[in-house]
Design a protein around this motif. Structure first.
Motif, PDB file in Angstrom:
ATOM      1  N   PRO A  81       0.869  -1.179  -0.024  1.00 15.84           N
ATOM      2  CA  PRO A  81      -0.026   0.056  -0.126  1.00 15.84           C
ATOM      3  C   PRO A  81       0.863   1.317   0.075  1.00 15.84           C
ATOM      4  CG  PRO A  81      -0.642  -1.552   1.761  1.00 15.84           C
ATOM      5  CD  PRO A  81       0.795  -2.084   1.166  1.00 15.84           C
ATOM      6  N   GLY A  82       0.442   2.413  -0.418  1.00 18.27           N
ATOM      7  CA  GLY A  82       0.931   3.495  -0.524  1.00 18.27           C
ATOM      8  C   GLY A  82       1.646   3.671  -1.864  1.00 18.27           C
ATOM      9  N   MET A  83       1.713   5.027  -2.353  1.00 16.81           N
ATOM     10  CA  MET A  83       2.259   5.188  -3.950  1.00 16.81           C
ATOM     11  C   MET A  83       3.894   5.240  -3.614  1.00 16.81           C
ATOM     12  SD  MET A  83      -0.329   5.260  -5.549  1.00 16.81           S
ATOM     13  CE  MET A  83       0.292   5.545  -7.202  1.00 16.81           C
TER      14      MET A  83
ATOM     15  N   ASP B 155      -2.491  12.013   3.201  1.00 17.51           N
ATOM     16  CA  ASP B 155      -1.018  12.217   3.360  1.00 17.51           C
ATOM     17  C   ASP B 155      -0.055  11.080   3.286  1.00 17.51           C
ATOM     18  OD1 ASP B 155      -1.794  14.802   3.908  1.00 17.51           O
ATOM     19  OD2 ASP B 155      -1.480  14.800   6.013  1.00 17.51           O
ATOM     20  N   ALA B 156      -0.612   9.884   3.831  1.00 20.78           N
ATOM     21  CA  ALA B 156       0.284   8.800   3.683  1.00 20.78           C
ATOM     22  C   ALA B 156       0.038   8.079   2.322  1.00 20.78           C
ATOM     23  CB  ALA B 156      -0.403   7.642   4.424  1.00 20.78           C
ATOM     24  N   SER B 157      -0.865   8.615   1.409  1.00 18.72           N
ATOM     25  CA  SER B 157      -0.821   8.064  -0.114  1.00 18.72           C
ATOM     26  C   SER B 157      -0.077   8.757  -1.127  1.00 18.72           C
ATOM     27  CB  SER B 157      -2.244   7.941  -0.483  1.00 18.72           C
ATOM     28  OG  SER B 157      -2.831   9.404  -0.675  1.00 18.72           O
ATOM     29  N   GLN B 158       0.748  10.186  -0.630  1.00 19.97           N
ATOM     30  CA  GLN B 158       1.488  10.588  -1.336  1.00 19.97           C
ATOM     31  C   GLN B 158       2.789   9.981  -1.888  1.00 19.97           C
ATOM     32  OE1 GLN B 158       0.133  13.336  -2.829  1.00 19.97           O
ATOM     33  NE2 GLN B 158      -1.663  12.950  -1.417  1.00 19.97           N
ATOM     34  N   GLU B 163       4.815   9.367   6.316  1.00 15.38           N
ATOM     35  CA  GLU B 163       4.248   8.381   7.256  1.00 15.38           C
ATOM     36  C   GLU B 163       3.662   7.137   6.253  1.00 15.38           C
ATOM     37  OE1 GLU B 163       3.530   8.682  10.358  1.00 15.38           O
ATOM     38  OE2 GLU B 163       4.856  10.605  10.151  1.00 15.38           O
ATOM     39  N   PRO B 164       3.914   5.870   6.810  1.00 14.46           N
ATOM     40  CA  PRO B 164       3.437   4.833   6.182  1.00 14.46           C
ATOM     41  C   PRO B 164       1.906   4.507   6.022  1.00 14.46           C
ATOM     42  CG  PRO B 164       4.297   4.176   8.030  1.00 14.46           C
ATOM     43  CD  PRO B 164       4.607   5.590   7.924  1.00 14.46           C
TER      44      PRO B 164
END
Lengths: 556, 377
Positions: A81-83, B155-158, B163-164
């Motif tokens: 997960p995450g980019m 924020d975490a998806s940038q 931050e994870p």
């Protein structure tokens, strides 16, 4: 048409094709010993069905690699997960271009390549009906490919609205590159249309005298039927694409909020569902050639196989809205498309049963083509099962647009179409090249591919059922494990294909000479041709005895 | 992988409270049974199909496996020559047909029942999708609000986030304002879209309804258990497709009535505030909030935008007039920049423009007033 006039016509076509070559200065008196032109111009100007077939297959291999790189980038981003690697918009471009590339530039040209090589050989024809159209139809494809792939480098990026390019995301909200994608689609559509027409005419007009339609090999049969489906599907796609172009530039409102966005989906899937059968029916044809050869037994229910293919083709035009169960169709519409979709599993099931019955009490051996065919039957059936589940509308309200659908399409397209193409390539490569491939290397390729394919795609069923939507660049943490496993499988699968390329190079350059009939159980006119194969074949039609001995009564 | 699984499991179970017990099992392999009749029916049909497919699979693959083992040349098998049997071909056409009829009957009954819309639902919610958020409007209660991805998830998806994702509660499945419905009451949603096609999906409610511009799709459900039910947009809708979750908070009818009262009071307070004082400090505070929920999805929290797709606001050279115009009326060139005049109040727009002109490296000192925005409408 009586045999005499058919022979005449065949000779005329042969003369015409030779005439074209003669025109550019390579006339020979003895047609049978006429070899290929020297140098790269051979490939640009060739009207020989074998050369064109080879070029289609090479193009599809390039397409498979480029589409595969996109797939690996997608899987790398989805590893956790995450980019990590890219912006969401670029991810969307990758999923879009991966789909377009694999469908139009990998699977379809591979099947057309097999048809170019094998249809004339299987029906004892000396070439395609329109050899020069054949050349044009091929050379349109690399042009379209370059246009399509170059969209990555234009401002705004490549198309990112999915390979289905639904409006308004691909009209008002789409990047400029959508226009180039539409141009590429048009070029590929025209190419496929004339390619299909050429194959149909070759089968109907150039079939050797003495071969009845019902006696034709199953691969040729499936292409005859697929040809008609292409004639229906490609113009439909062209209409949908042109209407999108018109909405983008000429002020029309076919698919905007003031028009009807759902109408696009109806038109698109009226192309799109036949399209999936265009990609699977010739694959069925390959399997119907390979299984009897390695079971050393005639194909079970041969006539039923042909009728089932025809039935699937007809039904494939009546199921399109099963891609659209959540758009708000009236309830009778949902019911109709649920029933028609369930119904199509009957002829498909018949084909599976017939292959199993062909193996039953055969004398089986497991050379690489047969391994691919067995993997095809098992894994395609799993794709068929998930297809049946997707047909059930109330359950589809949950499945629709999730990874369950992604798993389904990859079971029918990767372990379906692609595996059948591999089966066909391993089966006929000794014939094409006159050389035998390395069985050990081929089996490594097979086992790595078949295991990693399942590692990559099976967990997607679970991810979808657990609630993961498709086409998302980032996901909630509870889907992590499924995605990690998928990514590992995808990378093993991707790199395993390098073995395939290595095998091809090795075979063509230094494989040991192959027998004219390398598989003792194989039957068909292609196997009466000496090995290595002359550049021109069947200048004189096959004899009646050959036709009989290689035909459906071969094993009796 | 197991090593990673254990802390993840602990992290996810820690915030569970009894009220959240109805939440979907995060390690589910199977379709959820959900909390509505629709989801329950979907689950039952799914399992029926699964078992049917499994049995067919065992029979077909079993026959095939038998053949692969017994009928191999290496065991001395000699090929038979049979190649057809009318009886068996009729059997394997008719038997699958009967199986299909058997699974089509329950599917038909469920489908017809699900598509029958009741004359008078207890609560109606108008759901409108737009890039990339949901708007909920309760026409009978006179409540309406936007539902945006929670800031922690944003924020975490940038790309290159500090931050994870595991640090954000319910990563990508969390919003600022959930849709609220009463338990045990008939809720009808009327779904449409403001721009491209979206699809409203909460797995535990058991259905997807596409949000299509120019079309309204209705769906009805009754939630049987209180809880927070989380889902996502299911139809590719552009760059933010993964970032517009749906959260439905189902509460008891009495609590729902309280919630309605509270929302109404809050709306009245906002209206009263609109006549209140206006200065740089108030504008910047309010603007920061609006920016976080409305603008940062594209222009990013740091104002850098995304090169080639969404322009940077940091270091922009836009005049006040053009700035107000583009926010109120949207961009003709890039439709992702919507006409926010329809979505935000004068005060919100004035605040967010003030914020954008005085954040990051922008130090214009401009204070935009709600009056200026009103004039530009």
């Amino acid at each position: 048409m009586n045999p005499t006039s058919e022979t005449l016509m065949q000779n005329t076509a042969a003369d015409a094709s030779i005439g074209q070559v003669g025109h550019v200065g390579h006339a020979h008196d003895d047609h049978a010993h006429h070899g290929p032109r020297k140098g790269w111009l051979r490939w640009l100007l060739t009207v020989n069905h074998k050369d064109v077939g080879t070029m289609y297959l090479v193009l599809s291999l390039v397409g498979l690699m480029i589409g595969g790189i996109m797939a690996l980038l997608i899987r790398a981003e989805l590893f956790e997960p995450g980019m990590q690697l890219m912006q969401p918009q670029f991810f969307n471009s990758l999923t879009t271009m991966h789909g377009l590339t694999m469908i139009f530039l990998a699977i379809m040209p591979a099947l057309t390549g097999l048809a170019n090589w094998m249809v004339p050989l299987q029906i004892g024809a000396d070439d395609m009906y329109w050899p020069r159209v054949n050349n044009w139809a091929f050379w349109a494809m690399p042009v379209a490919a370059v246009i399509l792939w170059s969209t990555f480098f234009i401002p705004g990026g490549a198309p990112a609205g999915g390979w289905t390019f639904y409006p308004p995301l691909s009209t008002t909200y789409g990047p400029e590159s959508i226009d180039w994608m539409i141009i590429a689609i048009h070029i590929m559509g025209v190419s496929s249309f004339f390619g299909a027409l050429n194959i149909i005419l070759t089968i109907l007009k150039l079939r050797t005298p003495g071969m009845k339609l019902m006696d034709m090999p199953l691969f040729t049969w499936s292409w005859l039927i697929t040809g008609f489906l292409l004639l229906l599907a490609m113009p439909t796609l062209a209409i949908a694409a042109t209407m999108v172009l018109s909405d983008r530039h000429w002020g029309t409102h076919f698919f905007g909020a003031d028009g009807n966005p759902v109408m696009f989906q109806h038109i698109f899937w009226f192309f799109g569902h036949p399209e999936v059968y265009i990609m699977i029916l010739p694959a069925f044809g390959v399997i119907s050639e390979v299984v009897p050869a390695f079971a050393r037994k005639p194909l079970f229910g041969r006539k039923m196989m042909i009728y089932a293919t025809a039935a699937i083709t007809f039904m494939s035009t009546t199921v399109w809205a099963h891609h659209m169960f959540t758009v708000g169709l009236p309830v009778w519409g949902q019911l109709f498309f649920m029933y028609s979709t369930m119904l199509i599993s009957i002829p498909t099931g018949v084909k599976i049963f017939n292959w199993v019955a062909t193996m039953w009490r055969g004398s089986l051996t497991f050379e690489t083509p047969m391994l691919w065919a067995i993997a095809f039957i098992v894994l395609f059936t799993i794709g068929g099962f998930s297809g049946l589940m997707l047909a059930d509308v109330p359950a589809d309200y949950q499945y629709q647009d999730t990874y369950f659908v992604v798993a389904h399409i990859h079971y029918v397209l990767v372990s379906g179409s692609l595996f059948a193409i591999f089966a066909g390539v391993y089966y006929w490569l000794p014939k094409w090249s006159g050389r035998m491939y390395n069985e050990r290397l081929a089996q490594w390729h097979f086992w790595l591919s078949v295991i990693s394919m399942n590692i990559a795609f099976f967990p997607m069923h679970f991810a979808g059922l657990a609630g993961m939507p498709r086409r998302i660049p980032d996901y909630a943490v509870q889907f992590t494990d499924f995605n990690m496993i998928s990514t590992v499988g995808a990378f093993i699968f991707g790199f395993s294909q390098l073995l395939f390329i290595w095998m091809l190079i090795k075979t063509v350059r230094s494989g040991p000479p192959a027998l004219a009939r390398p598989w003792d159980g194989a039957r068909g006119l292609e196997w009466v041709i000496p090995s290595p194969m002359p550049y021109h074949t069947f200048i004189t039609p096959p004899t009646d005895k050959q036709i009989h001995d290689e035909g459906p009564k071969a094993y009796e | 992988m197991a090593k990673r699984l254990i802390p993840l499991a602990l992290a996810l179970t820690a915030p569970f409270t009894p009220a959240m017990a109805a939440e979907q099992d995060p390690f589910s392999f199977n379709m959820t049974q959900g909390v509505t009749a629709t989801s329950f029916d979907a689950f039952n049909l799914h399992m029926l199909l699964f078992w049917v497919c499994l049995i067919i699979g065992v029979v077909v693959f079993g026959a095939m496996a038998w053949s692969l083992v017994r009928h191999r040349r290496s065991r001395g098998a000699v090929a038979a020559t049979f190649h057809e049997s009318t009886a068996i071909e009729i059997i394997w056409t008719v038997v699958p047909a009967l199986i299909l009829i058997a699974i089509a009957i329950p599917a038909t009954m469920v489908l017809v029942a699900e598509n029958a819309q009741p004359a008078k639902p207890d609560v109606i919610v108008d759901v409108q999708g737009s890039q990339w958020k949901w708007h909920y409007k309760y026409p009978d209660q006179d409540i309406s609000f936007f539902s945006n991805l929670a800031t922690s998830s944003r924020d975490a998806s940038q790309l290159g986030a500090k931050e994870p994702p595991s640090s954000a509660p319910y990563y990508l499945l969390n919003v600022d304002n959930p849709m609220v419905v009463p338990v045990g009451k008939t809720v009808q949603i009327r779904v449409t879209s403001n721009d491209v096609i979206h699809s409203w999906w909460v797995p535990q409610l058991g259905f997807k309804t596409d949000a299509i511009p120019g079309k309204i799709n209705n769906m009805t459900f009754v939630v049987s258990k209180p809880g927070m039910y989380r889902g996502q947009c299911a139809e590719l809708c552009g760059a933010g497709h993964a970032f517009m979750p749906i959260v439905v908070k189902a509460i008891m009818p009495a609590a729902f009535a309280d919630w309605v009262q509270k929302e109404k009071a809050a709306a009245a307070a906002t209206k009263a505030d609109a006549a209140g004082p206006w200065d740089m400090k108030i504008a910047m505070a309010q603007g920061g909030k609006v920016y976080g929920s409305t603008c940062s999805a594209c222009h990013q929290a740091n104002g850098q935008g995304i090169k080639g797709t969404f322009p940077a606001l940091d270091g922009m050279k836009l005049s006040v007039k053009d700035h107000i115009h583009i926010v109120v009326h949207g961009s003709k060139k890039n439709p992702a920049m919507q006409a926010y005049g329809k979505q935000l109040s004068d005060r919100d727009i004035a605040a967010v423009i003030t914020y954008e002109r005085n954040s990051w490296n922008n130090h214009t000192g401009d204070l935009i007033t709600p009056k200026e925005v009103e004039a530009a409408r």
